[in-house]
Design an enzyme around this catalytic site. Structure first.
Site, PDB file in Angstrom:
ATOM      1  CG  LEU A 225      -2.098  -0.923   1.277  1.00 47.45           C
ATOM      2  CD1 LEU A 225      -2.850  -0.744   2.582  1.00 47.45           C
ATOM      3  CD2 LEU A 225      -3.024  -0.687   0.113  1.00 47.45           C
ATOM      4  CG  ASP A 226       1.023   5.945  -1.443  1.00 48.56           C
ATOM      5  OD1 ASP A 226       0.698   6.846  -0.649  1.00 48.56           O
ATOM      6  OD2 ASP A 226       1.911   6.059  -2.293  1.00 48.56           O
ATOM      7  CB  ALA A 227       4.075   5.439   2.690  1.00 47.26           C
ATOM      8  N   GLY A 228       0.952   6.987   2.127  1.00 45.81           N
ATOM      9  CA  GLY A 228       0.346   8.274   2.425  1.00 45.81           C
ATOM     10  C   GLY A 228      -0.530   8.302   3.660  1.00 45.81           C
TER      11      GLY A 228
END
Length: 285
Positions: A225-228
Site C-alpha cells: 500500500l502507498d505510505a500516504g
C-alpha cells in the site's frame, strides 16, 4: 494484553483456521484480521491482532510455533506491552549516518525509552557509528549493496527486535518481510513530504516545483500500500528564494531528517500512536 500474530508461507487451503480456532479457544477477542493470497507468487500472508487477558506468552508462542510447523508457515507472536518500558530497536542504514546517530543519542539521553538491539546495513558506511555506541553490527549486503532480505529477518529474530527502524535504509523491503513484521513494527524515514513528493529524489522534485518549504516524513511501512495514510510525524524547513539545491539537501539531511525520525520513533515507543487497519490512530482518542 494486545498481541500481534503474523503468518507468511506457501499458499494453501485452511491456513488461517487453526490459528484463529486456537486463539478464540483461549477466549481472545479478535481486534483486527487481514489475510492476503498472492496468487501470482502462491504466497499466503496474515495479520491477526488479538486482545487476551492473563496471556501466557511463552505458552502461546509454543502453540503457535507448532501450528506453523504443521502448516509450513513462518509465524511470529509479538506483544508490544511485554517490553513497553524499553522495547528493542533494529536500526537499518545504508550511507547517511545522521538519522541513526539522532536515534542513538536520543536513546542514550533517555528521550527515546528504548534499547538499540542491533544496527543492520546493506553497506558498511555506518559500522563505525555502531561501534562508537557499542551496538551490535550486521552487514546483510553483498559487495554491490544488494541486501539479503532473508538474512535481515534472521537477524531481527536473533535479536528479538520489537521495532525495525529504516533510518535512510535505501533498499525496498519485499512484501514478505513487511508481513513478517507487520502490525506497526516497521518505521521508515522518507526524505520528502508525503504524499506530495514520493520517490527517491524528493529534494530534486520539490526544487523543480519551485518549493520554498521542504520536509521529511516518518511513517509506518505497510505491505503493498502507498505510505500516504500511515504518517507518524512530519517536519519541515523553509528556505529563502534562490538557495542552491545542494545547500537545501544539506540542511535537510543534517538537521531536519534526523529530527523527524527521532520524534516519530518517540511517539511510537511512548505509545502515543499505533497502526490499526492500515491507519495511524492516536491511542486513547
Amino acid at each position: 494484553m494486545r498481541i500481534v500474530i503474523t503468518a507468511v508461507g506457501p499458499d494453501n487451503v485452511g491456513l488461517a483456521d487453526p490459528i484463529i480456532h486456537y486463539v478464540t479457544s483461549l477466549g481472545a477477542n479478535i481486534a483486527e484480521i487481514q489475510m492476503y493470497d498472492h496468487d501470482e507468487e502462491a504466497v499466503f500472508a496474515m495479520l491477526l491482532r488479538i486482545e487476551l487477558e492473563n496471556a501466557r506468552l511463552d505458552e502461546l508462542q509454543a502453540a503457535i510455533t507448532r501450528i506453523g510447523q504443521q502448516t509450513n508457515l513462518s509465524i511470529r507472536v509479538w506483544a508490544p506491552e511485554a517490553r513497553q518500558n524499553c522495547p528493542r530497536l533494529a536500526i537499518c542504514t545504508t550511507y547517511r549516518p545522521e538519522p541513526a546517530l539522532a536515534l542513538l543519542r536520543a536513546m542514550r539521553d533517555g528521550q527515546i525509552k528504548a534499547e538499540p538491539a542491533v544496527m543492520i546495513g546493506n553497506r558498511d558506511a555506518c559500522r563505525g557509528l555502531a561501534e562508537q555506541f557499542g551496538v551490535e553490527w550486521r552487514n546483510i549486503g553483498d559487495d554491490q549493496g544488494r541486501a539479503d532480505d532473508d538474512k535481515m529477518i534472521d537477524v531481527l529474530d536473533e535479536f528479538e527486535v520489537d521495532y525495525v527502524i529504516l533510518a535512510r535504509y535505501m533498499r525496498v523491503l519485499p512484501a514478505s518481510s513487511c508481513w513478517k513484521y507487520a502490525g506497526g513494527r516497521i518505521i521508515n524515514l522518507h526524505h520528502g513530504l508525503l504524499p506530495s513528493f514520493p520517490g527517491i529524489r524528493p529534494y530534486h522534485d520539490a526544487f523543480s516545483a519551485r518549493m520554498l518549504t521542504y520536509g521529511a516524513t516518518c511513517h509506518f511501512i505497510v505491505p503493498e500500500l502507498d505510505a500516504g495514510n500511515q504518517i507518524i510525524n512530519q517536519t519541515t524547513f523553509t528556505t529563502p528564494p534562490g538557495m542552491k539545491l545542494d545547500d537545501i539537501i544539506r540542511l535537510g539531511q543534517e538537521d531536519n531528517e534526523p529530527r523527524c525520525l527521532a520524534e516519530g520513533v518517540r511517539r511510537v515507543v511512548d505509545g502515543e500512536v499505533q497502526l490499526h487497519f492500515h491507519r495511524v490512530i492516536a491511542v486513547g482518542s
